[in-house]
Design an enzyme around this catalytic site. Structure first.
Site, PDB file in Angstrom:
ATOM      1  N   TYR A 115      -9.289  25.979   0.568  1.00 23.01           N
ATOM      2  CA  TYR A 115      -9.593  24.728   1.288  1.00 23.01           C
ATOM      3  C   TYR A 115     -10.372  24.995   2.577  1.00 23.01           C
ATOM      4  CZ  TYR A 115      -4.771  24.751   3.565  1.00 23.01           C
ATOM      5  OH  TYR A 115      -3.608  25.014   4.226  1.00 23.01           O
ATOM      6  N   GLU A 116     -11.008  23.945   3.061  1.00 25.36           N
ATOM      7  CA  GLU A 116     -11.964  24.056   4.179  1.00 25.36           C
ATOM      8  C   GLU A 116     -13.119  24.998   3.851  1.00 25.36           C
ATOM      9  OE1 GLU A 116     -12.107  22.110   6.633  1.00 25.36           O
ATOM     10  OE2 GLU A 116     -10.163  21.165   6.381  1.00 25.36           O
ATOM     11  N   GLY A 117     -13.471  25.060   2.569  1.00 27.17           N
ATOM     12  CA  GLY A 117     -14.579  25.913   2.154  1.00 27.17           C
ATOM     13  C   GLY A 117     -14.077  27.246   1.646  1.00 27.17           C
ATOM     14  N   ARG A 166     -11.690  25.277  10.288  1.00 27.98           N
ATOM     15  CA  ARG A 166     -11.833  26.583   9.629  1.00 27.98           C
ATOM     16  C   ARG A 166     -11.147  27.688  10.430  1.00 27.98           C
ATOM     17  NH1 ARG A 166     -17.920  25.992   6.874  1.00 27.98           N
ATOM     18  NH2 ARG A 166     -17.094  24.767   5.131  1.00 27.98           N
ATOM     19  N   GLN A 205     -17.891  30.264   2.883  1.00 30.48           N
ATOM     20  CA  GLN A 205     -17.930  30.876   4.222  1.00 30.48           C
ATOM     21  C   GLN A 205     -19.007  31.953   4.264  1.00 30.48           C
ATOM     22  OE1 GLN A 205     -16.043  29.433   6.474  1.00 30.48           O
ATOM     23  NE2 GLN A 205     -15.035  28.220   4.893  1.00 30.48           N
TER      24      GLN A 205
END
Lengths: 596, 596
Positions: free
Chosen positions: B441-443, B297, B448
């Protein structure tokens, strides 16, 4: 692929419940514009855009237009030409054009829902007929009799299309720099020579001829923007008696590869002694073009609106289907593997943001179109004058805000899809790419902001703003004691007062330092858009409560208005603070010090 | 085509003048991480990324990756493979990996400028080596000895690459729903079967083998997220003794057609009885994966930063060259046909917005990386604990804010180009399309935000926030009476106080209604990012005044900080008001009433 369904119920609500369009049209003498006729137009428009245009949106993006260097011809995506033929056959081209040139004579505002549907269904396709309207208007207002006779009927019927040729490689905003030359011939025509870029619908395979409206300089023209004249330059030569001749000296140099609207041909046009005719007075071309541009700017605002609505529709459908995580307050659909994501507050935040900007923006855009009609056709001279001031004031707001919100709404909609939104097959990323042009063409947001604050507020002493503030105050007075909208009256009045104060403040500053106008312009524009929308939301609630709409519809308006006042209107705080901070922090840094 | 020049001076300023990185690294025992070494890394990194990676950015977008259905192989864009070979030969792959596995053992924070340069130069390419780091980390922390022995050296040296295989068609955020199965074999290996989607760098032609880290369920696993285990599954089978065998049962089903990062292969991977090995404890896979995800992240945050910087660099160059209109305060370059657009306040607004977000964001991102080192390597246990709490708190802020600002900065930069920004050849629209993946992507940003408010603030009682507020107060106390930053102290303290109050307020509300967390999360996240950046801007000014930087550099920091406080920090007003309005306006509307 993304879906589209025309929002007929909300369009009807806006036209009939809020704007009282039928009565308005009747009193302006549009006898044919009865509610029945307008509803039939909406329904047929929905059918055409949903079934013919919307399904071509994806292939338009994927295949795009192509340009054959050898022949100079442009080929449009599969199906586009056939759809255009249906559009012409359906009589859509001349819906709001004067009957004497083959149009149906409906008011401008009656064409606006169709415009929104076209933009939502297939923005790239919509750019082909769009520019015909500008050309039509320029010729109606500024053309000689023979020019109207010869060019208008085919344009209105859609047998030919039109373009606006302004931009050159070294100038867009600053048209005073343009170099294209017009040399008079003995027969009254002119030889036009120069390169024009970014010509939307500059060539295609829809029609036999294309009528270019071109800005150029006469040999003896003064320098700068006071030496620009407007010419009509057909792709295929047309003599003053209407005889269609040979190919004219205009050729497509190339078409642009763009971020989006791939189905729309954006052409470099090389004029090489092309035969053209002066439209209107010599050296007054820029003014004539600006008349067209105001309508075009409102139209681009509708593009932002249409894309926002389509994006919202798809994000909404996805958010109801996609199962992911449980509601923080406990499972809402315990029988399913997870809850649909519409239960999550943050997904709702994105959807409600879109909903409030789309439905509020629809009112703002349609009202501006109605003002165009009133400014031309009201029987009351004073009302015409007020409407003209207000539409001048609202045009940059509608153009800039609806397109900025288009970028924002397509962003939120894509975000609702998560990673799937980034994948082409869902069609949502196309909407985001297509939306990105709308804050650029017909004047960037920054240019709209300067038009609003520099011209419409400073130069014209805020006449339009005063009309709008008057509307707000009238509304507040009329609804004192109306429980349905009581909660909105005080904040709306506060904002109206603040709007006026901020306007005064920046005006005073600008006297001392002209950079204050440029420094405040963007924030002033967005601030104005948000306050205007607050007014339209309050009016929406009042109108829906007063209407025969079902309770669910009323609840939708009421709760969205509450959301808007609670969560979107506070954006004005940041814009106001930025404006109030003045120009210093923007102007202090030396241009050489911007590098990191 | 867009250009890129690594911002070495600002990187050095951040590392050495503000963060005092050399001293920090030395006291943590990174004896090799002297300023000389770090500067050499920066300079060599700049050379590699500017001359090798940046020129491949455009062809990567235009040609993209391709997938041969027949052979199942993925081909990367021309030049990508050769660039990767240079990357491996240059020893870049293992820059911050442990020496025992062939790495160079530099601190994490020393690798971060290189990461930013790679992302700015060629985001799509950068995704191939990026995921190796996650795989390396997972194996270092959770792998068995033989797994570390066999897999780590080739990964660290870059001879093999890694992936993270989490997402499945029906689940992304909600990994508890995942279905991929792992069936144990007698020899201690597992047969892995299932479909994984959105696998970045899932296949390519760079290396002989690819090491997939895969989440799957054991036959007896509990339902939901507590029944997920982590497996290492090589593309080409590797036995525990290191012998490389035949192709494993994993095949690329397809690659996605995306809005951007076309040069990055986003794969559907079909695992069909592929041989894999359990990493770490059974059913504890999600936790292991989350360890990797935090670093990933922060890395995605840097992607937003790199793209923002490249966009700004190009917009700045364009704004200095493009001549259009005169300054409102009178011609600045009367000898030219018009003034360069950088004289216009609104263009400066866009450029300064980018500059303030890029340079402030760089500090925020690099500081978070330094915290990762401190959390692992500080000799002081209390400091390790505080750093761990703070990096946990800052990770969602860095990821979400730097990527949201990446979307915003590429927007502004494109807007500076006007219509030209929409044309592919300028390369700026590619940056905007590439940036759009980073908030997904990656949340997503929404995820977040929930991580920040729900987990880092509510569950962990705001430990990280308290550390940060302490830093702000220390700074304010230390600089009382420092004329250089006097103007920033009071507003910074005010915001810190408000931050604490708002945190308390939402915490109290959440006790009564858990939806309050989700309703406030996004605004809380953005609010936090803007206040954090105010701190970093104040510290930047203090550090630059105290440094040996030339006066022009100091003026740049000072004026940009003033701009930030005057024009960006007020965005907190809107976010605070939205938060304070509570959950009601988000939750009231029935899901069926969202339609227009």
């Amino acid at each position: 692929m993304s879906q589209y369904k025309a929002p007929l119920r909300d369009m009807q609500f806006v036209l009939f419940d809020v704007l009282d369009a039928e009565a308005q049209f009747q009193r302006m003498g549009f006898d044919d514009a009865s509610r029945d006729v307008l509803e039939a137009v909406l329904e047929e428009g929905a059918r055409f855009t949903e079934t013919v245009l919307a399904p071509l949106n994806e292939i338009g993006d994927r295949v795009g237009c192509s340009h054959d260097k050898a022949t100079g011809t442009v080929t449009t995506p599969p199906g586009f030409k056939q759809a255009y033929a249906q559009y012409v056959d359906g009589g859509w081209a001349g819906l709001t054009s004067p009957p004497e040139f083959g149009g149906q004579g409906l008011p401008h505002a009656a064409g606006v829902p169709l415009k929104e549907m076209i933009d939502a269904a297939n923005l790239a396709w919509g750019n082909f007929p769009l520019l015909s309207h500008g050309a039509t208007e320029a010729l109606i207002q500024h053309g000689e009799d023979w020019q109207r006779e010869v060019f208008l009927k085919p344009l209105v019927e859609g047998r030919w299309t039109g373009t606006m040729c302004l931009t050159e490689p070294h100038c867009g905003t600053d048209l005073g720099l343009l170099k294209t030359r017009a040399v008079p011939n003995d027969d009254g025509s002119y030889d036009i020579t120069g390169t024009k870029i970014f010509i939307t619908a500059g060539d295609h395979d829809f029609t036999d001829n294309i009528i270019h409206l071109v800005l150029a300089r006469l040999p003896d023209a003064p320098a700068g923007s006071k030496g620009i004249s407007l010419f009509v330059v057909p792709k295929i030569r047309v003599a003053p008696d209407g005889t269609v001749g040979e190919a004219n000296g205009v050729r497509v140099g190339s078409i642009e590869h763009k971020m989006g609207i791939h189905g729309s041909a954006t052409c470099v046009l090389n004029f090489d002694g092309a035969q053209g005719y002066l439209v209107g007075q010599a050296n007054k071309g820029l003014m004539a073009m600006f008349t067209m541009m105001n309508t075009a700017r409102l139209a681009v605002g509708l593009q932002g609106l249409g894309l926002s609505d389509r994006a919202l529709q798809n994000a909404l459908a996805y958010s109801r289907e996609r199962l992911q995580m449980r509601a923080l307050s406990g499972a809402k659909f315990p029988d399913k593997a997870a809850d649909p994501i519409i239960v999550h507050p943050d997904v709702r935040r994105m959807l409600l943001t879109c909903k409030s900007l789309v439905e509020g923006g629809r009112l703002m855009g349609y009202h501006a179109a109605l003002l165009v009609d009133i400014a031309h056709h009201s029987p009351d001279a004073d009302e015409r004058k007020q409407a003209d001031a207000l539409v001048g004031f609202m045009t940059p707001i509608v153009k800039a805000c609806l397109t900025e919100w288009g970028v924002e709404c397509t962003y939120h909609a894509l975000q609702c899809y998560g990673g799937h939104g980034y994948i082409a097959e869902h069609g949502i990323e196309q909407l985001a790419r297509d939306a990105r042009i709308t804050t650029l063409y017909e004047g960037t947001t920054g240019i709209q902001a300067l038009d609003l604050l520099g011209r419409k507020v400073m130069q014209l002493q805020g006449a339009g703003l005063q009309v709008f503030l008057g509307m707000i105050e009238t509304f507040c007075q009329e609804h004192t004691g109306n429980a349905a909208v009581a909660e909105f009256i005080a904040p709306l009045r506060d904002k109206a007062g603040e709007w006026q104060r901020l306007t005064m403040q920046v005006g005073q500053r600008a006297v001392a330092n002209p950079d204050e106008v440029g420094a405040a312009a963007y924030d002033y524009l967005m601030y104005s858009g948000y306050v205007a929308l607050a007014y339209w939301w309050a009016r929406s609630v009042a109108a829906s409560e007063n209407s025969t709409q079902p309770e669910g519809f009323k609840a939708g308006k009421r709760e969205t208005a509450r959301f808007y006042f609670a969560r979107i209107l506070p954006r004005t705080l940041g814009h106001a603070a930025a404006m109030e901070s003045g120009a210093a922090s923007l102007m202090a840094l030396d241009a050489e010090r911007f590098d990191t």
